[in-house]
Scaffold this motif. Structure first.
Motif, PDB file in Angstrom:
ATOM      1  N   LEU A  12       0.818  -1.204  -0.130  1.00 23.28           N
ATOM      2  CA  LEU A  12       0.072   0.216  -0.119  1.00 23.28           C
ATOM      3  C   LEU A  12       0.881   1.283   0.000  1.00 23.28           C
ATOM      4  CD1 LEU A  12      -2.999  -0.786   2.558  1.00 23.28           C
ATOM      5  CD2 LEU A  12      -2.821  -1.339   0.021  1.00 23.28           C
ATOM      6  N   GLU A  13       2.334   1.337   0.228  1.00 23.08           N
ATOM      7  CA  GLU A  13       2.846   2.439   0.654  1.00 23.08           C
ATOM      8  C   GLU A  13       2.704   3.402  -0.629  1.00 23.08           C
ATOM      9  OE1 GLU A  13       7.275   3.858   1.886  1.00 23.08           O
ATOM     10  OE2 GLU A  13       6.834   1.781   1.585  1.00 23.08           O
ATOM     11  N   GLN A  14       2.888   3.130  -1.747  1.00 21.57           N
ATOM     12  CA  GLN A  14       2.861   3.917  -3.011  1.00 21.57           C
ATOM     13  C   GLN A  14       1.273   4.547  -3.197  1.00 21.57           C
ATOM     14  OE1 GLN A  14       5.642   5.239  -4.427  1.00 21.57           O
ATOM     15  NE2 GLN A  14       6.638   3.629  -2.772  1.00 21.57           N
ATOM     16  N   LEU A  15       0.313   3.978  -2.632  1.00 22.59           N
ATOM     17  CA  LEU A  15      -1.041   4.394  -2.726  1.00 22.59           C
ATOM     18  C   LEU A  15      -1.551   5.477  -1.697  1.00 22.59           C
ATOM     19  CD1 LEU A  15      -2.759   1.069  -3.106  1.00 22.59           C
ATOM     20  CD2 LEU A  15      -2.071   2.416  -5.076  1.00 22.59           C
ATOM     21  N   ILE A  16      -0.515   5.547  -0.713  1.00 22.34           N
ATOM     22  CA  ILE A  16      -0.903   6.397   0.442  1.00 22.34           C
ATOM     23  C   ILE A  16      -0.464   7.974  -0.121  1.00 22.34           C
ATOM     24  CG2 ILE A  16      -0.201   7.262   2.810  1.00 22.34           C
ATOM     25  CD1 ILE A  16       0.076   4.324   3.373  1.00 22.34           C
ATOM     26  N   PRO A  17      -1.488   9.119   0.476  1.00 16.41           N
ATOM     27  CA  PRO A  17      -0.838  10.487  -0.133  1.00 16.41           C
ATOM     28  C   PRO A  17       0.521  10.911   0.378  1.00 16.41           C
ATOM     29  CG  PRO A  17      -3.336  10.318   0.888  1.00 16.41           C
ATOM     30  CD  PRO A  17      -2.640   8.662   1.188  1.00 16.41           C
ATOM     31  N   ASP A  18       0.882  11.846  -0.312  1.00 11.34           N
ATOM     32  CA  ASP A  18       2.363  12.028  -0.008  1.00 11.34           C
ATOM     33  C   ASP A  18       2.531  12.519   1.474  1.00 11.34           C
ATOM     34  OD1 ASP A  18       3.221  11.413  -2.495  1.00 11.34           O
ATOM     35  OD2 ASP A  18       3.139  13.478  -3.308  1.00 11.34           O
ATOM     36  N   GLU A  19       1.549  13.492   1.804  1.00 11.87           N
ATOM     37  CA  GLU A  19       1.849  13.971   3.383  1.00 11.87           C
ATOM     38  C   GLU A  19       1.585  13.068   4.387  1.00 11.87           C
ATOM     39  OE1 GLU A  19      -2.102  16.101   1.592  1.00 11.87           O
ATOM     40  OE2 GLU A  19      -0.676  14.416   0.914  1.00 11.87           O
ATOM     41  N   VAL A  20       1.055  12.013   4.072  1.00 12.85           N
ATOM     42  CA  VAL A  20       0.973  10.846   5.133  1.00 12.85           C
ATOM     43  C   VAL A  20       2.166   9.699   5.105  1.00 12.85           C
ATOM     44  CG1 VAL A  20      -0.694   8.899   5.836  1.00 12.85           C
ATOM     45  CG2 VAL A  20      -1.429  11.307   4.976  1.00 12.85           C
ATOM     46  N   ARG A  21       2.737   9.607   3.880  1.00 11.61           N
ATOM     47  CA  ARG A  21       3.590   8.518   3.931  1.00 11.61           C
ATOM     48  C   ARG A  21       4.736   8.327   4.789  1.00 11.61           C
ATOM     49  NH1 ARG A  21       4.807   8.350  -2.291  1.00 11.61           N
ATOM     50  NH2 ARG A  21       2.651   8.112  -2.427  1.00 11.61           N
ATOM     51  N   GLU A  22       5.204   9.162   5.548  1.00  8.60           N
ATOM     52  CA  GLU A  22       6.272   9.324   6.705  1.00  8.60           C
ATOM     53  C   GLU A  22       5.584   8.543   7.689  1.00  8.60           C
ATOM     54  OE1 GLU A  22       6.554  12.982   9.207  1.00  8.60           O
ATOM     55  OE2 GLU A  22       5.480  13.881   7.484  1.00  8.60           O
ATOM     56  N   TYR A  23       4.342   8.156   7.861  1.00  8.58           N
ATOM     57  CA  TYR A  23       3.682   7.587   9.029  1.00  8.58           C
ATOM     58  C   TYR A  23       3.665   6.084   8.563  1.00  8.58           C
ATOM     59  CZ  TYR A  23       2.517  12.089  10.323  1.00  8.58           C
ATOM     60  OH  TYR A  23       2.498  13.645  10.961  1.00  8.58           O
ATOM     61  N   PHE A  24       3.828   5.625   7.458  1.00  4.82           N
ATOM     62  CA  PHE A  24       3.786   4.129   6.968  1.00  4.82           C
ATOM     63  C   PHE A  24       5.215   3.649   7.243  1.00  4.82           C
ATOM     64  CE2 PHE A  24       4.412   0.759   4.215  1.00  4.82           C
ATOM     65  CZ  PHE A  24       3.065   0.321   4.239  1.00  4.82           C
ATOM     66  N   HIS A  25       5.066   2.685   8.101  1.00  4.84           N
ATOM     67  CA  HIS A  25       5.913   1.644   8.497  1.00  4.84           C
ATOM     68  C   HIS A  25       5.970   0.197   8.214  1.00  4.84           C
ATOM     69  CE1 HIS A  25       7.624   5.163  10.770  1.00  4.84           C
ATOM     70  NE2 HIS A  25       6.587   5.268  11.487  1.00  4.84           N
ATOM     71  N   LEU A  26       6.761   0.027   7.194  1.00  2.00           N
ATOM     72  CA  LEU A  26       6.421  -1.544   6.647  1.00  2.00           C
ATOM     73  C   LEU A  26       6.718  -2.496   7.625  1.00  2.00           C
ATOM     74  CD1 LEU A  26       5.782  -2.792   3.854  1.00  2.00           C
ATOM     75  CD2 LEU A  26       8.347  -2.993   3.429  1.00  2.00           C
ATOM     76  N   GLU A  27       7.500  -2.360   8.596  1.00  2.00           N
ATOM     77  CA  GLU A  27       7.733  -3.538   9.572  1.00  2.00           C
ATOM     78  C   GLU A  27       6.686  -3.548  10.559  1.00  2.00           C
ATOM     79  OE1 GLU A  27       9.286   0.150  11.678  1.00  2.00           O
ATOM     80  OE2 GLU A  27       9.313  -0.669   9.439  1.00  2.00           O
ATOM     81  N   LYS A  28       5.630  -2.851  10.524  1.00  2.00           N
ATOM     82  CA  LYS A  28       4.546  -2.821  11.698  1.00  2.00           C
ATOM     83  C   LYS A  28       3.478  -3.566  11.042  1.00  2.00           C
ATOM     84  CE  LYS A  28       5.243   1.415  14.561  1.00  2.00           C
ATOM     85  NZ  LYS A  28       4.459   2.568  14.986  1.00  2.00           N
ATOM     86  N   ASN A  29       3.307  -4.597  11.788  1.00  2.00           N
ATOM     87  CA  ASN A  29       2.419  -5.632  11.382  1.00  2.00           C
ATOM     88  C   ASN A  29       1.586  -6.531  12.319  1.00  2.00           C
ATOM     89  OD1 ASN A  29       2.581  -5.607   8.504  1.00  2.00           O
ATOM     90  ND2 ASN A  29       4.526  -6.478   8.509  1.00  2.00           N
ATOM     91  N   ASP A  30       0.967  -5.741  13.203  1.00  2.00           N
ATOM     92  CA  ASP A  30       0.203  -6.225  14.354  1.00  2.00           C
ATOM     93  C   ASP A  30      -1.300  -6.375  13.950  1.00  2.00           C
ATOM     94  OD1 ASP A  30       2.429  -5.762  16.015  1.00  2.00           O
ATOM     95  OD2 ASP A  30       1.755  -3.655  16.595  1.00  2.00           O
ATOM     96  N   LEU A  31      -1.491  -7.728  13.919  1.00  2.00           N
ATOM     97  CA  LEU A  31      -2.532  -8.322  13.180  1.00  2.00           C
ATOM     98  C   LEU A  31      -3.594  -8.754  14.401  1.00  2.00           C
ATOM     99  CD1 LEU A  31      -4.238  -9.325  10.668  1.00  2.00           C
ATOM    100  CD2 LEU A  31      -3.120 -11.445  10.995  1.00  2.00           C
ATOM    101  N   TYR A  32      -4.669  -8.236  14.713  1.00  2.00           N
ATOM    102  CA  TYR A  32      -5.598  -8.520  15.345  1.00  2.00           C
ATOM    103  C   TYR A  32      -6.734  -9.657  14.919  1.00  2.00           C
ATOM    104  CZ  TYR A  32      -4.460  -4.609  18.609  1.00  2.00           C
ATOM    105  OH  TYR A  32      -4.144  -3.768  19.341  1.00  2.00           O
TER     106      TYR A  32
END
Length: 264
Positions: free
Chosen positions: A186-206
């Motif tokens: 999803l990283e490339q689909l996220i708006p530019d001003e939000v991309r800094e908040y995307f961390h690929l390693e965070k995968n806490d699945l509930y």
């Protein structure tokens, strides 16, 4: 036993299975304990959750006047991208809107029928996912205000649903999709001003397990306006729905502000 009061959405505890509670002014009921038992629901009247007057409920537990005046049901609730508190611009009540909008929000993927994208305050994790009957859920980003969450959701709506198919959810017709893998793309689909908040390693699945003894093949929605008295055997609880043996389902949340008497 008889319980009477104004319906509000069921309170939940993230246990295995999820624990559900109906909270009334003078009593409460652990709904899980009613599974496989006959219960009777009687419609008594209305009470607006905002003004407390005995006026017909219009939407979301509010009477008509309160729905169009209270800041708690502004358009930005359903459409977070319309939030303006971060700009100091008022919709109905800036102090209220700043309190709610200017706090951390989660954009997430949830699997309750097919994969959907949604927004919630981080204080509502995992309650929000339980309320919509999600089997699994994962956060995409955590952002500092509701507006940033809203524009992220809008960007992702082109690729995912933004509403739960409640009929599929209640008949357990669930797609089998790997949410961790879906999030990783999803990283490339996220708006530019939000991309800094995307961390690929965070995968806490509930993962949520609901107290359902048997899922119905077909369902019929109970409306207290049309059917003021209902009797049935409770066979499951999922999302904010009570599921009965005959396929009747009752959405507690959509009946907020209704005064009921429940006999068990």
């Amino acid at each position: 036993m008889t319980y009477e009061g104004v319906l509000k959405k069921m309170q939940t505890e993230f246990e295995n299975p999820i624990q559900y509670y109906l909270i009334f002014q003078d009593s409460f009921l652990n709904v899980n304990q009613l599974l496989n038992k006959n219960i009777e629901i009687n419609f008594v009247g209305y009470q607006c959750l905002n003004c407390g007057k005995k006026k017909k409920i219009f939407r979301q537990g509010f009477c008509y006047d309160c729905f169009y005046s209270s800041p708690a049901v502004g358009d930005w609730i359903m459409k977070p991208e319309l939030s303006t508190a971060h700009l100091g611009i008022q919709d109905r009540d800036l102090a209220y809107e700043e309190k709610v909008q200017l706090q951390p929000h989660i954009v997430y993927l949830a699997l309750s029928s097919e994969v959907k994208v949604g927004v919630t305050r981080n204080t509502q994790v995992p309650t929000r996912w339980i309320d919509q009957g999600a089997e699994k859920a994962i956060a995409i980003v955590e952002v500092p205000n509701r507006y940033l969450a809203g524009i992220t959701e809008v960007a992702l709506k082109n690729h995912f649903a933004d509403k739960t198919n409640w009929r599929k959810m209640l008949t357990n017709d669930i797609a089998h999709i790997d949410l961790i893998e879906a999030r990783s793309k999803l990283e490339q689909l996220i708006p530019d001003e939000v991309r800094e908040y995307f961390h690929l390693e965070k995968n806490d699945l509930y993962e949520m397990n609901y107290p359902v003894l048997e899922y119905p093949n077909k369902i019929n929605s109970l409306s207290l306006d049309k059917t003021p008295n209902f009797k049935g055997k409770l066979t499951g609880i999922k999302g904010q729905y009570l599921i009965f043996e005959d396929g009747t389902v009752f959405n507690v949340r959509s009946s907020e502000g209704y005064v009921v008497r429940i006999d068990v």
